[in-house]
Design an enzyme around this catalytic site. Sequence first.
Site, PDB file in Angstrom:
ATOM      1  N   GLU A 110       0.861  -1.172   0.051  1.00  9.63           N
ATOM      2  CA  GLU A 110      -0.077  -0.139   0.115  1.00  9.63           C
ATOM      3  C   GLU A 110       1.109   1.178  -0.027  1.00  9.63           C
ATOM      4  O   GLU A 110       2.161   1.290   0.109  1.00  9.63           O
ATOM      5  CB  GLU A 110      -1.011  -0.045   1.169  1.00  9.63           C
ATOM      6  CG  GLU A 110      -2.022  -1.004   1.173  1.00  9.63           C
ATOM      7  CD  GLU A 110      -3.002  -1.159   2.367  1.00  9.63           C
ATOM      8  OE1 GLU A 110      -2.770  -0.050   3.119  1.00  9.63           O
ATOM      9  OE2 GLU A 110      -3.785  -2.130   2.223  1.00  9.63           O
ATOM     10  N   ARG A 265      -0.600   9.230   3.279  1.00  6.18           N
ATOM     11  CA  ARG A 265      -2.075   9.790   3.305  1.00  6.18           C
ATOM     12  C   ARG A 265      -1.967  11.222   3.361  1.00  6.18           C
ATOM     13  O   ARG A 265      -2.798  11.848   2.586  1.00  6.18           O
ATOM     14  CB  ARG A 265      -2.753   8.972   4.344  1.00  6.18           C
ATOM     15  CG  ARG A 265      -3.042   7.236   3.990  1.00  6.18           C
ATOM     16  CD  ARG A 265      -3.851   6.829   5.075  1.00  6.18           C
ATOM     17  NE  ARG A 265      -4.235   5.542   4.551  1.00  6.18           N
ATOM     18  CZ  ARG A 265      -4.732   4.449   5.460  1.00  6.18           C
ATOM     19  NH1 ARG A 265      -5.076   5.168   6.646  1.00  6.18           N
ATOM     20  NH2 ARG A 265      -5.061   3.460   4.911  1.00  6.18           N
ATOM     21  N   HIS A 326     -10.667   9.725   8.639  1.00  5.79           N
ATOM     22  CA  HIS A 326     -10.543   8.548   8.762  1.00  5.79           C
ATOM     23  C   HIS A 326     -10.032   7.945   9.840  1.00  5.79           C
ATOM     24  O   HIS A 326     -10.540   6.653  10.454  1.00  5.79           O
ATOM     25  CB  HIS A 326      -9.616   7.817   7.472  1.00  5.79           C
ATOM     26  CG  HIS A 326      -9.472   6.578   7.610  1.00  5.79           C
ATOM     27  ND1 HIS A 326     -10.626   5.742   7.265  1.00  5.79           N
ATOM     28  CD2 HIS A 326      -8.380   5.807   7.419  1.00  5.79           C
ATOM     29  CE1 HIS A 326     -10.093   4.322   7.067  1.00  5.79           C
ATOM     30  NE2 HIS A 326      -8.656   4.529   7.238  1.00  5.79           N
ATOM     31  N   ARG A 361      -0.504   7.909  10.245  1.00  7.84           N
ATOM     32  CA  ARG A 361      -0.476   6.652  10.609  1.00  7.84           C
ATOM     33  C   ARG A 361      -0.047   6.195   9.134  1.00  7.84           C
ATOM     34  O   ARG A 361      -0.689   6.279   8.200  1.00  7.84           O
ATOM     35  CB  ARG A 361      -1.760   6.031  10.709  1.00  7.84           C
ATOM     36  CG  ARG A 361      -1.750   4.417  10.732  1.00  7.84           C
ATOM     37  CD  ARG A 361      -2.951   3.916  11.580  1.00  7.84           C
ATOM     38  NE  ARG A 361      -4.213   4.349  10.688  1.00  7.84           N
ATOM     39  CZ  ARG A 361      -4.533   3.702   9.418  1.00  7.84           C
ATOM     40  NH1 ARG A 361      -3.913   2.625   9.120  1.00  7.84           N
ATOM     41  NH2 ARG A 361      -5.785   3.693   8.823  1.00  7.84           N
TER      42      ARG A 361
END
Length: 430
Positions: A110, A265, A326, A361
Amino acid sequence: MKTDILIVGSGCSGLYCALNFPESRQITVITKAGAEENDSYLAQGGMCMLKDESDYQGFFDDTMKAGHYENDEASVEIMIRSSRSVVEDLLQFGADFQKDENGELVFTREGAHSEKRIIFHKDVTGKEITSTLLAQAKRRSNIMLLEHTSMIDIIEENNICYGAVVQRQDGSLETIEADYTVMATGGIGGLYRHSTNFRHLTGDALAVAVRHKIALKDISYVQIHPTTLYADEERSFLISESVRGEGAVLRDKNGERFVNELLPRDLLTKAILEQMEKDGTEFVWEDLRTIPENELNRHFPNIVEHCRKIGYDVTKECIPVVPAQHYFMGGIKVSHESRTSMEQLYAVGETACNGVHGKNRLASNSLLESLVFAKRAALDMAEHLGEVKRNSHLFETLDMSQYKDLSGLYKTYHELVKNEIKGEERCTIR
């Protein structure tokens, strides 16, 4: 009620914590909604695991870099080093992860990962893990699960927690006296206008912490996921990081690719918001057609089907995506054993902050971190059960009238949390 251990929350951290106590101990797990209505069930992409020693430094560096090097290094090391034993526990419990023809675990990659190190079950890994843990918990006679039971307050004196006040489904209030209390109440998404979280996750444990002067950490560190489906839905539907890890690309209003999709992110979110402003749009396009159709259907069946229900065929067209709240990196400050600043009170999962994530994160570290430190909490409590202080008199003299106006109390709780958090401009706290 009296119990040895009270766990507030039925997500993966709360359940795994419960399962790591000796079966001679009475465990009571309460949850604000149904047992399956928690964000652990929503985790799509997967869970990180240290494949072998050769990947340790890479795993460590990726986590630190994503967290802008504000991570607690000891917490990161504990998480990585404990990952294999956690996966072994899950496999023993019956969790099913993707394997190759030789029966070996398959790994995917990812955003912000330098290697493939993420195990998965299709695109519903959180559901697979948490449902497996829930099934195990239901089999154990020493674990009692109370659904639709909300924590209203903790009961404490002189910075020692003795249990909690709870509201049952019928509206009645009662107290639960416990040797140890564990906060596993999840995130804060219910406070945001756009969030991937369940609406009932409103940071109740954080508000209780503020009220009782329990230490907090990194309270303004809120992660915005860069890609959620732009649709008229109560909860933003996540388009997993794994989709981009397998080759999906992001396009502007003209269909042009504008960014490296595997950025961390927060950086990817920033780039998307900038592109939206430049284009004057409310979303950008995500193109999954770069992934072979058979791989899409095998690896991401839940995403493919959800998009189809909304009206998009991901094999033939791009889908609109937008950033949304999120994950919460901050929370109740805890030690490496998940102890809070209050005696006999622990916190695990998203509501806790041991510093492992830093300011941002790394994808698929959430399930792992929750499980690793939930187990450490259980083992620490089990080791010190003989040192517990009790105060039954406190329950006998408790003034329950202070909880008469629960709607007012919850409003106060929400304001306490919102006042601590700095919201993102496009994900305004409601």
